[in-house]
Design a protein around this motif. Sequence first.
Motif, PDB file in Angstrom:
ATOM      1  N   PHE A   1      18.585 -21.038  -0.136  1.00 45.21           N
ATOM      2  CA  PHE A   1      17.445 -21.050  -0.909  1.00 45.21           C
ATOM      3  C   PHE A   1      17.454 -20.193  -2.103  1.00 45.21           C
ATOM      4  N   SER A   2      16.196 -20.378  -2.950  1.00 45.35           N
ATOM      5  CA  SER A   2      16.295 -19.896  -4.428  1.00 45.35           C
ATOM      6  C   SER A   2      16.058 -18.093  -4.116  1.00 45.35           C
ATOM      7  N   SER A   3      16.273 -17.613  -5.392  1.00 45.21           N
ATOM      8  CA  SER A   3      15.832 -16.129  -5.346  1.00 45.21           C
ATOM      9  C   SER A   3      14.407 -15.951  -5.344  1.00 45.21           C
ATOM     10  N   GLU A   4      13.551 -16.902  -5.654  1.00 46.17           N
ATOM     11  CA  GLU A   4      12.237 -16.510  -5.472  1.00 46.17           C
ATOM     12  C   GLU A   4      11.773 -16.581  -4.026  1.00 46.17           C
ATOM     13  N   THR A   5      12.408 -17.487  -3.146  1.00 46.55           N
ATOM     14  CA  THR A   5      12.092 -17.362  -1.888  1.00 46.55           C
ATOM     15  C   THR A   5      12.477 -15.907  -1.289  1.00 46.55           C
ATOM     16  N   PHE A   6      13.422 -15.359  -1.543  1.00 47.59           N
ATOM     17  CA  PHE A   6      13.964 -14.071  -1.193  1.00 47.59           C
ATOM     18  C   PHE A   6      12.874 -13.113  -1.749  1.00 47.59           C
ATOM     19  N   SER A   7      12.586 -13.007  -2.925  1.00 47.63           N
ATOM     20  CA  SER A   7      11.846 -11.987  -3.576  1.00 47.63           C
ATOM     21  C   SER A   7      10.606 -11.901  -2.656  1.00 47.63           C
ATOM     22  N   LEU A   8      10.067 -13.244  -2.617  1.00 39.89           N
ATOM     23  CA  LEU A   8       8.507 -13.343  -2.291  1.00 39.89           C
ATOM     24  C   LEU A   8       8.797 -12.926  -0.577  1.00 39.89           C
ATOM     25  N   ALA A   9       9.789 -13.091   0.278  1.00 34.72           N
ATOM     26  CA  ALA A   9       9.836 -12.832   1.687  1.00 34.72           C
ATOM     27  C   ALA A   9       9.910 -11.168   1.729  1.00 34.72           C
ATOM     28  N   VAL A  10      10.582 -10.363   0.730  1.00 38.80           N
ATOM     29  CA  VAL A  10      10.542  -9.155   0.819  1.00 38.80           C
ATOM     30  C   VAL A  10       9.175  -8.475   0.341  1.00 38.80           C
ATOM     31  N   ASN A  11       8.381  -9.219  -0.470  1.00 36.98           N
ATOM     32  CA  ASN A  11       7.158  -8.637  -0.827  1.00 36.98           C
ATOM     33  C   ASN A  11       6.200  -8.840  -0.018  1.00 36.98           C
ATOM     34  N   LEU A  12       6.367 -10.026   0.976  1.00 36.24           N
ATOM     35  CA  LEU A  12       5.311  -9.899   2.220  1.00 36.24           C
ATOM     36  C   LEU A  12       5.818  -9.188   3.297  1.00 36.24           C
ATOM     37  N   LEU A  13       6.871  -8.812   3.542  1.00 38.91           N
ATOM     38  CA  LEU A  13       7.386  -7.834   4.461  1.00 38.91           C
ATOM     39  C   LEU A  13       6.655  -6.535   4.139  1.00 38.91           C
ATOM     40  N   ASP A  14       7.183  -6.048   2.958  1.00 42.09           N
ATOM     41  CA  ASP A  14       6.712  -4.889   2.430  1.00 42.09           C
ATOM     42  C   ASP A  14       5.166  -4.551   2.828  1.00 42.09           C
ATOM     43  N   ARG A  15       4.366  -5.547   2.149  1.00 41.90           N
ATOM     44  CA  ARG A  15       3.027  -5.467   2.024  1.00 41.90           C
ATOM     45  C   ARG A  15       2.462  -5.360   3.846  1.00 41.90           C
ATOM     46  N   PHE A  16       2.936  -6.214   4.472  1.00 43.07           N
ATOM     47  CA  PHE A  16       2.535  -6.045   6.075  1.00 43.07           C
ATOM     48  C   PHE A  16       3.109  -4.586   6.732  1.00 43.07           C
ATOM     49  N   LEU A  17       4.336  -4.288   6.205  1.00 39.93           N
ATOM     50  CA  LEU A  17       4.737  -2.976   7.078  1.00 39.93           C
ATOM     51  C   LEU A  17       4.020  -1.700   6.578  1.00 39.93           C
TER      52      LEU A  17
ATOM     53  N   LYS B   1       0.732  -1.164  -0.085  1.00 34.84           N
ATOM     54  CA  LYS B   1      -0.043   0.147   0.157  1.00 34.84           C
ATOM     55  C   LYS B   1       0.862   1.259  -0.092  1.00 34.84           C
ATOM     56  N   LEU B   2       0.607   2.056  -0.909  1.00 41.38           N
ATOM     57  CA  LEU B   2       1.546   3.428  -1.089  1.00 41.38           C
ATOM     58  C   LEU B   2       1.418   4.291   0.012  1.00 41.38           C
ATOM     59  N   SER B   3       0.235   4.251   0.521  1.00 39.59           N
ATOM     60  CA  SER B   3       0.237   5.380   1.514  1.00 39.59           C
ATOM     61  C   SER B   3       0.605   4.854   2.876  1.00 39.59           C
ATOM     62  N   GLY B   4       0.957   3.649   3.074  1.00 38.41           N
ATOM     63  CA  GLY B   4       1.736   3.176   4.163  1.00 38.41           C
ATOM     64  C   GLY B   4       3.086   3.141   3.923  1.00 38.41           C
ATOM     65  N   LEU B   5       3.553   2.864   2.926  1.00 38.70           N
ATOM     66  CA  LEU B   5       5.118   3.055   2.515  1.00 38.70           C
ATOM     67  C   LEU B   5       5.375   4.427   2.727  1.00 38.70           C
ATOM     68  N   ARG B   6       4.474   5.407   2.247  1.00 38.45           N
ATOM     69  CA  ARG B   6       5.252   6.929   2.438  1.00 38.45           C
ATOM     70  C   ARG B   6       5.117   7.144   3.794  1.00 38.45           C
TER      71      ARG B   6
ATOM     72  N   SER C   1      10.242  -0.411  -3.233  1.00 38.21           N
ATOM     73  CA  SER C   1       9.446  -0.985  -2.566  1.00 38.21           C
ATOM     74  C   SER C   1       8.093  -0.374  -3.325  1.00 38.21           C
ATOM     75  N   LYS C   2       8.077   0.953  -3.775  1.00 42.02           N
ATOM     76  CA  LYS C   2       7.036   1.773  -4.379  1.00 42.02           C
ATOM     77  C   LYS C   2       6.948   1.461  -5.812  1.00 42.02           C
ATOM     78  N   VAL C   3       7.669   0.778  -6.545  1.00 40.40           N
ATOM     79  CA  VAL C   3       8.011   0.703  -7.781  1.00 40.40           C
ATOM     80  C   VAL C   3       7.348  -0.783  -8.236  1.00 40.40           C
ATOM     81  N   LYS C   4       6.300  -0.585  -9.198  1.00 36.19           N
ATOM     82  CA  LYS C   4       5.950  -1.993 -10.056  1.00 36.19           C
ATOM     83  C   LYS C   4       6.930  -2.820 -10.029  1.00 36.19           C
ATOM     84  N   PRO C   5       6.570  -4.367 -10.020  1.00 39.92           N
ATOM     85  CA  PRO C   5       7.525  -5.203 -10.145  1.00 39.92           C
ATOM     86  C   PRO C   5       7.966  -5.276 -11.658  1.00 39.92           C
ATOM     87  N   SER C   6       6.970  -5.108 -12.586  1.00 38.68           N
ATOM     88  CA  SER C   6       7.208  -5.009 -14.149  1.00 38.68           C
ATOM     89  C   SER C   6       8.072  -3.891 -14.330  1.00 38.68           C
ATOM     90  N   LEU C   7       7.675  -3.009 -13.951  1.00 37.02           N
ATOM     91  CA  LEU C   7       8.758  -1.655 -14.454  1.00 37.02           C
ATOM     92  C   LEU C   7      10.259  -1.653 -13.618  1.00 37.02           C
TER      93      LEU C   7
END
Length: 295
Positions: free
Chosen positions: A68-84, A30-35, A196-202
Amino acid sequence: MIDTVTGEACVPFAIQLKALLEQESRYQPKLSGLRILECAHDNGLRMTAKLRDFAVKDLLSLTRFFGFSSETFSLAVNLLDRFLAIMKIQPKHLSCVGLCCFYIAVKSSEEERNVPLAGDLIRISQNRFTVSDMMRMEKIILEKLYWKVKAPTALHFLRLYHSYICELLVANEKPAFNVERLEAQLKACHCSFGFSKVKPSLLALAILALETQEQQLHEMAEVLQSLQQHSNIKDGDLFCVRELVAKCLAEYSSTKCSRPTGQKLRWIISGRTARQLKHSYYKIAHLPTIPEATC
């Protein structure tokens, strides 16, 4: 479950990309939460972007430790950022939150036989909370994220873009970079809160664009433009994020950067702890630098 595959018998690129793009916004922090996190002052009482980056570097070290795989790390970061981005937590609880996000990612991405015990994770990180504390926090995280774990991360886009490029170009025109180097660059970007504020595709396309620019792969221009159009990415956004990636990688490679490779790991284990762990666990090792580009 989000998987990207290549090959003539597999799902076409356009369909895979469309599926990822449709899910992308639903799994963004959530961008508002990240700001709010970005503007927080470092007074020891509130979560800050700097503390988040330290936590991510610890997760990167744990990923390296267990192999562990890069996928595990990237997913862990995504979960952490979304929760924070949706929960106001105190800095003293960050280590538990980070480790739980990592554990959720491990159980989602790794083979069951390679999943460590929660108690081993706690001992390795030298935290003082209990397994019960960790299980309670894991339940809270999953509930707050509505049990939406499998997210389309920048890694998925990066691998899909890379496979598209390799299949599109003939053998003698294949680019001089490899996916391992690109993934290493992505990991460095994950350690910087700004992405964390940048779209994954971008972010994935910006990493590719920077690599082709630095290696002067002029034959890639049309391919990148095609990817940009398929992904609905504006020229200005791509240029801006590409410059941010270049700055991030320059800082990450400098001796002044406090990346995990340049400091002692906070959770170096004792001999006694090591003897209590499974024999299959790897020894602590420094994280590798980003590989040099091939010529």
